[in-house]
Scaffold this active site. Structure first.
Site, PDB file in Angstrom:
ATOM      1  N   LYS A 193       0.838  -1.211   0.000  1.00 51.49           N
ATOM      2  CA  LYS A 193       0.000   0.000   0.000  1.00 51.49           C
ATOM      3  C   LYS A 193       0.866   1.252   0.000  1.00 51.49           C
ATOM      4  CE  LYS A 193      -1.895   2.420   3.406  1.00 51.49           C
ATOM      5  NZ  LYS A 193      -1.740   3.788   2.878  1.00 51.49           N
ATOM      6  N   GLU A 267      10.494   0.697  10.090  1.00 54.57           N
ATOM      7  CA  GLU A 267      11.450   1.773   9.840  1.00 54.57           C
ATOM      8  C   GLU A 267      10.710   3.055  10.178  1.00 54.57           C
ATOM      9  OE1 GLU A 267      13.187   4.597   8.864  1.00 54.57           O
ATOM     10  OE2 GLU A 267      13.093   4.183   6.713  1.00 54.57           O
ATOM     11  N   CYS A 301      13.155  10.636   7.128  1.00 57.10           N
ATOM     12  CA  CYS A 301      13.167  10.104   8.495  1.00 57.10           C
ATOM     13  C   CYS A 301      14.572  10.200   9.096  1.00 57.10           C
ATOM     14  CB  CYS A 301      12.679   8.670   8.510  1.00 57.10           C
ATOM     15  SG  CYS A 301      13.461   7.658   7.260  1.00 57.10           S
ATOM     16  N   GLU A 398      10.098  14.675  16.093  1.00 56.46           N
ATOM     17  CA  GLU A 398      10.332  14.707  14.649  1.00 56.46           C
ATOM     18  C   GLU A 398       9.353  15.690  13.999  1.00 56.46           C
ATOM     19  OE1 GLU A 398       9.410  11.138  12.368  1.00 56.46           O
ATOM     20  OE2 GLU A 398      11.271  11.449  11.256  1.00 56.46           O
TER      21      GLU A 398
END
Lengths: 488, 286
Positions: A193, A267, A301, A398
C-alpha cells in the site's frame, strides 16, 4: 552580515531563468484502480479519492480506496500466488526482478516527473536520486534470488509467505522498491500500500510489473489511507508486515500484531544529530548541513534535524549557513533549478507550521531564508532555530520538514550525550578532519546509519534502518534479505 | 560426632552484589518430599528497576572492553563452573533432576560457555561487511549490542537454559537482567557466585528470583530496556510481552524450545539476536 547584503544583491541581479521539465511525455490516467491478482480492479465499494499536486493543490487523478473487502481479495490472490512463486527457482525469480529494474530505467524520465508532480519533491532529486536508486534496488536484489544460501551460512532460508507492506509519502517509488525487491528475491508474495498522498508512481510501477509478465497475484498494489493499512496489518493470512512511517503508527502496529504469527520490521521516525567539530572542513560541513536538513523539504526520516556545532566555530558556521540558505531556490518542483519543492500535503504543512509556533513559544530564536514563496500550494521557507535546549519539543520531536534546531557544545563527551538524548536512533552525522574522532563518534552514536563527512547518502548495497524507537530490521544490502526469510 | 551442615542463604544478584529483596519478601522452594531446600528472595518491581539502572550504567564499558577480553571472561566463567560442578549437580538433583540428567546438564552448560567464549572475537567477522556502494564512499556495516536485555529464563533446564541464553547476549556486549526459573531458581543464584568470581564486571549480569506473574509485565513495559527474550510456551504471556514491548519498540525474542541440550542451540545466530546493524559512510575522494 555584510556578506549577506552582498549575497542579496547577487541574488537580485543574477536570478535564474525558469527551467521547467516538460510534462508532455508522461502518461497519466484520470482514474486508477487497484492492482489485484494481475488485473486492474475496481474497488468493491466503488469509492475513489483525489491525489493532488501539492505545488498547486490541483487534482491530478482519482485513485481507488481499498476497503477490507479489497484487502481480502488481494491477500487471497497473494496466498494463491505464493504456491507457485515460492517454488520457482531463484534464477527464474531473479530474471523477473531484473526485468522490472530495466523497465523502470527505460521509463525513468516519466517516473521522475510523476514523482515530483504527485509528491512535490524537486525534479533534480526525483531524477537523480529517487528513480535511479529504485531501479538499482531491483537490480541489486534480483541478483540475490539464486544465491540466498550464501547469505545465511549453515541455515536454509525459506520465504515467509504473504507480506503486507505499507510505505510512506516521502520517497514513494524508492520505498516501494526497498520493500518489493528483497521480498520478491526471497520468494514471498506481496500486498503493498502506497501512501494516500503519493500513490501514482506505485500504480505506474504496477503497470510495469504487469508488463514484466510477473505471475499474477505475486505483487498486489492497493491504495487508500490508514484504514486500508489497518486492514492489511490485521488480516489473518498476512504472514509479515513491513512498515515505514511514523513511530506512533509503528508502535500501534507492533501492538496490533502481538500474539499472532506475523513477523515485523519497522522503519520509523528519527531526529538525527549532525555534529560539526571545530576541525571540520567548514565549507563542506555547511553544504552537509544544508543537504542533511533541506533534502526533500526535510521529509526524511533520517534528516539531520538537530545540528550540534562546537562552540568555537558556532558563529562562523551559523553565519555561513544563513548566507547559504539565502541562495536556496524554493518553488516549482518541476523546475530544474529548484532546491526545495512543495510540502507534501496541507496536513503536513500544518504540522510543520505548528512546530514552528511551538519553537517560538518555547522562546527559541528563529531565522528563515528570505525567499518568495509561490501564491498557490504548500510551501515552507527553510528555517533555523537558535537558542534551543535539550528539553525543547522542536529538539525532541520529529518535525519532518525544513526546520533545523541548532545547539552548541564544548567537549566530545558532552555532544555524545546530547546527540544520544532522544528516544530515536536512526541516523547521525559527524564532521571533522580527525580520523580517530570520527571512529570514536561513529561507535558511540546511537544510530543505525552514521555519515561521516557526508550526509543523506543511500545505496542498494548499504543496510539502512534504526535502533531504539526508530524501529528494527534493515533494508538494503545482505542484511536486508533477513526480514523476508524464515528458518527451520 | 554429628555436625550440622551450614545452609546457604540464596539472595538476588544485582550490580555484582548479593542483596536481599528490598521488599523483604520470600518464597519457599521444597524438595519432592516437601522438605524446605531454601527460601528464595521474592524480587519486587523496585528490585527490578534498580537492576535496570545498574545494567544500563554497566553496558557501555562492558561493550567497550575488547572482544578478546570478553572471550577470556566467558572462558573464565567456564573454568569456575568446572571447579564447582559437583555442587551444581547436587543442586539440580535436590530440585528433582535425576543424577544422570543433572550431570549432563552441568557438563553441557560448561561446554556451552566455552563455545560462546570462542565466538567473542569471531562473530563480528561473520556478520559484518563492506558494502560496494556506487558513489565514492567507503561504507561498512558492523554489529553493535542492542543494549540492555531482559531474559525470562526457561523453567526447566534452569542452569543450561539460562547459560544458553545469557552467554550469547553478554559475549555480544549487552548487559542482562534475568528472571530465574521460578520453580528451580537455586542454580541461577549459585551461578551468580560463579559469575562474581570470574572477572565479570558487576552489573553485566543481574539475576532476580521471583514470580513471573508479578515481574514479566514490568520487564516487557520498562522504557529503558532494549530487548526482551522469553523462554517458554505460555501464549498469554507471549501476547502481553509483545503488546507491552511496543511501548518503546522493544525487540522481542521467543524461544519455545523445551530442550537446550541439542547442538542446534549452538550457533552465532543466537548472538545476532541481540545485535543491531550499524552502517557507516565516509567519502573516499578528496
Amino acid at each position: 552580515m555584510q556578506k549577506k547584503a552582498e549575497n542579496k544583491m547577487f541574488k537580485a541581479s543574477w536570478a535564474y531563468d525558469e527551467a521547467p521539465e516538460s510534462t508532455n511525455h508522461i502518461q497519466l490516467k484520470k482514474q486508477y484502480d487497484l492492482y489485484i491478482d494481475g488485473k486492474f480492479t475496481k474497488p468493491v465499494k466503488g469509492q475513489y479519492f483525489d491525489t493532488i499536486d501539492p505545488s498547486t493543490n490541483e487534482k491530478i487523478a482519482s485513485v481507488a480506496e481499498a476497503t477490507s473487502e479489497d484487502i481480502d481479495k488481494a491477500v487471497e490472490a497473494a496466498k494463491k500466488a505464493f504456491v507457485g512463486w515460492s517454488k520457482l527457482s531463484g534464477k527464474e525469480r531473479g530474471k523477473y526482478i531484473f526485468r522490472i529494474a530495466r523497465l523502470i530505467q527505460e521509463r525513468a524520465r516519466e517516473f521522475a516527473v510523476i514523482e515530483s508532480l504527485d509528491g512535490g519533491k524537486p525534479i533534480r532529486e526525483s531524477r537523480d536520486i529517487d528513480i535511479p536508486l529504485a531501479a538499482n534496488h531491483f537490480f541489486y536484489y534480483a541478483g540475490w534470488a539464486d544465491k540466498l544460501a550464501y547469505a545465511f551460512p549453515n541455515r536454509s532460508p525459506k520465504p515467509i509467505g504473504v507480506v503486507g507492506q505499507i510505505i510512506p509519502w516521502n520517497f514513494p517509488l524508492l520505498m516501494a522498491a526497498w520493500k518489493l525487491a528483497p521480498a520478491l528475491a526471497t520468494g514471498n508474495t506481496i500486498v503493498l500500500k502506497p501512501a494516500e498522498t503519493t500513490p501514482l508512481t506505485a500504480l505506474k510501477l504496477a503497470e510495469i510489473i504487469h508488463e514484466s509478465g510477473l505471475p499474477k497475484g505475486v505483487v498486489n498494489i492497493v491504495t487508500g489511507a490508514g484504514e486500508t493499512g489497518a486492514a492489511i496489518v490485521n488480516h489473518p493470512n498476512v504472514d509479515k508486515i513491513a512498515f515505514t512511517g511514523s513511530t506512533n503508527v509503528g508502535k500501534y502496529i507492533q501492538k496490533a500484531i502481538a500474539g499472532t504469527h506475523k513477523k515485523l520490521t519497522l522503519e520509523l521516525g528519527g531526529k538525527g544529530a549532525n555534529i560539526i567539530f571545530e576541525d571540520a572542513a567548514i565549507d563542506q560541513a555547511v553544504e552537509g548541513i544544508i543537504n542533511a536538513i533541506f533534502f526533500n523539504q526535510g521529509h526524511v526520516c533520517c534528516a539531520g534535524s538537530r545540528l550540534f556545532v562546537q562552540e568555537s566555530v558556532a558563529k562562523l558556521v551559523i553565519d555561513k549557513l544563513k548566507i547559504r540558505m539565502e541562495t536556496l531556490i524554493v518553488g516549482n518542483p518541476l523546475d530544474k533549478n529548484t532546491d526545495i519543492g512543495a510540502i507534501n500535503s496541507k496536513k503536513q504543512l500544518q504540522t510543520i507550521e505548528n512546530y514552528i509556533k511551538i519553537g517560538l513559544n518555547e522562546g527559541s530564536e528563529i531565522y528563515q531564508a528570505d525567499c518568495k514563496l509561490p501564491a498557490k500550494g504548500n510551501w515552507c521557507a527553510p528555517t533555523l532555530f537558535l537558542n534551543v535546549s535539550q528539553s525543547h519539543r522542536i529538539v525532541q520531536e520529529e518535525i519532518f520538514g525544513p526546520v533545523l534546531a541548532i545547539q552548541t557544545f564544548r567537549t566530545i563527551d558532552e555532544v555524545i550525550e546530547k546527540a544520544n538524548n532522544t528516544p530515536y536512533g536512526l541516523s547521525a552525522g559527524v564532521w571533522t578532519q580527525n580520523g580517530a574522532k570520527i571512529f570514536h563518534l561513529t561507535q558511540k552514536l546511537k544510530a543505525g546509519v552514521v555519515w561521516a563527512n557526508t550526509f543523506n547518502k543511500f545505496d542498494p548495497t548499504s543496510p539502512f534502518g534504526g535502533t531504539n524507537e526508530s524501529g528494527f530490521g534493515r533494508e538494503g544490502g545482505l542484511h536486508g534479505l533477513k526480514p523476508y526469510v524464515k528458518f527451520d | 560426632m554429628s555436625r550440622l551442615a551450614i545452609q546457604k542463604t540464596y539472595k538476588l544478584y544485582i550490580g555484582g552484589k548479593f542483596p536481599r529483596s528490598e521488599s523483604g519478601r520470600f518464597y519457599a522452594i521444597n524438595d519432592s518430599k516437601g522438605n524446605l531446600i531454601a527460601n528464595m528472595c521474592l524480587a519486587s518491581r523496585k528490585d527490578f528497576r534498580n537492576a535496570v539502572v545498574i545494567a544500563r550504567n554497566a553496558q557501555s564499558s562492558w561493550a567497550n572492553s575488547s572482544a578478546l577480553n570478553k572471550g577470556q571472561i566467558l572462558y573464565r566463567i567456564a573454568e569456575m563452573l568446572e571447579g564447582r560442578k559437583e555442587q551444581f549437580i547436587a543442586e539440580l538433583i535436590a530440585q528433582g533432576e535425576t543424577a544422570e540428567n543433572a550431570k549432563n546438564e552441568v557438563l553441557l552448560a560448561i561446554d556451552r560457555l566455552v563455545y560462546f567464549a570462542g565466538w567473542s572475537d569471531k562473530y563480528q567477522q561473520f556478520f559484518s561487511c563492506i558494502n560496494p556502494v556506487s558513489s565514492a564512499h567507503f561504507n561498512f556495516s558492523v554489529l553493535e549490542p542492542v543494549g540492555v536485555v531482559a531474559v525470562i529464563a526457561p523453567e526447566k533446564q534452569s542452569l543450561l537454559g539460562l547459560i544458553s541464553v545469557i552467554a550469547p547476549a553478554i559475549v555480544g556486549g549487552n548487559t542482562v537482567i534475568v528472571l530465574a526459573s521460578e520453580s528451580k531458581p537455586l542454580s541461577a543464584i549459585s551461578f551468580a557466585e560463579v559469575l562474581n568470581s570470574s572477572d565479570v564486571p558487576g552489573g553485566v549480569v543481574n539475576i532476580l528470583t521471583g514470580k513471573k506473574e508479578e515481574l514479566v509485565n514490568q520487564f516487557a513495559s520498562h522504557m529503558d530496556l532494549n530487548s526482551i527474550i522469553y523462554c517458554g510456551t505460555d501464549e498469554q504471556l507471549i501476547l502481553s510481552i509483545s503488546e507491552l514491548a511496543s511501548n518503546n519498540v522493544k525487540r522481542t525474542t521467543f524461544y519455545k524450545k523445551n530442550d537446550w541440550s541439542s547442538d542446534s542451540c549452538e550457533s552465532p545466530y543466537f548472538i545476532e539476536k541481540t545485535q543491531e546493524v550499524k552502517t557507516t559512510w565516509h567519502p573516499t575522494e578528496i
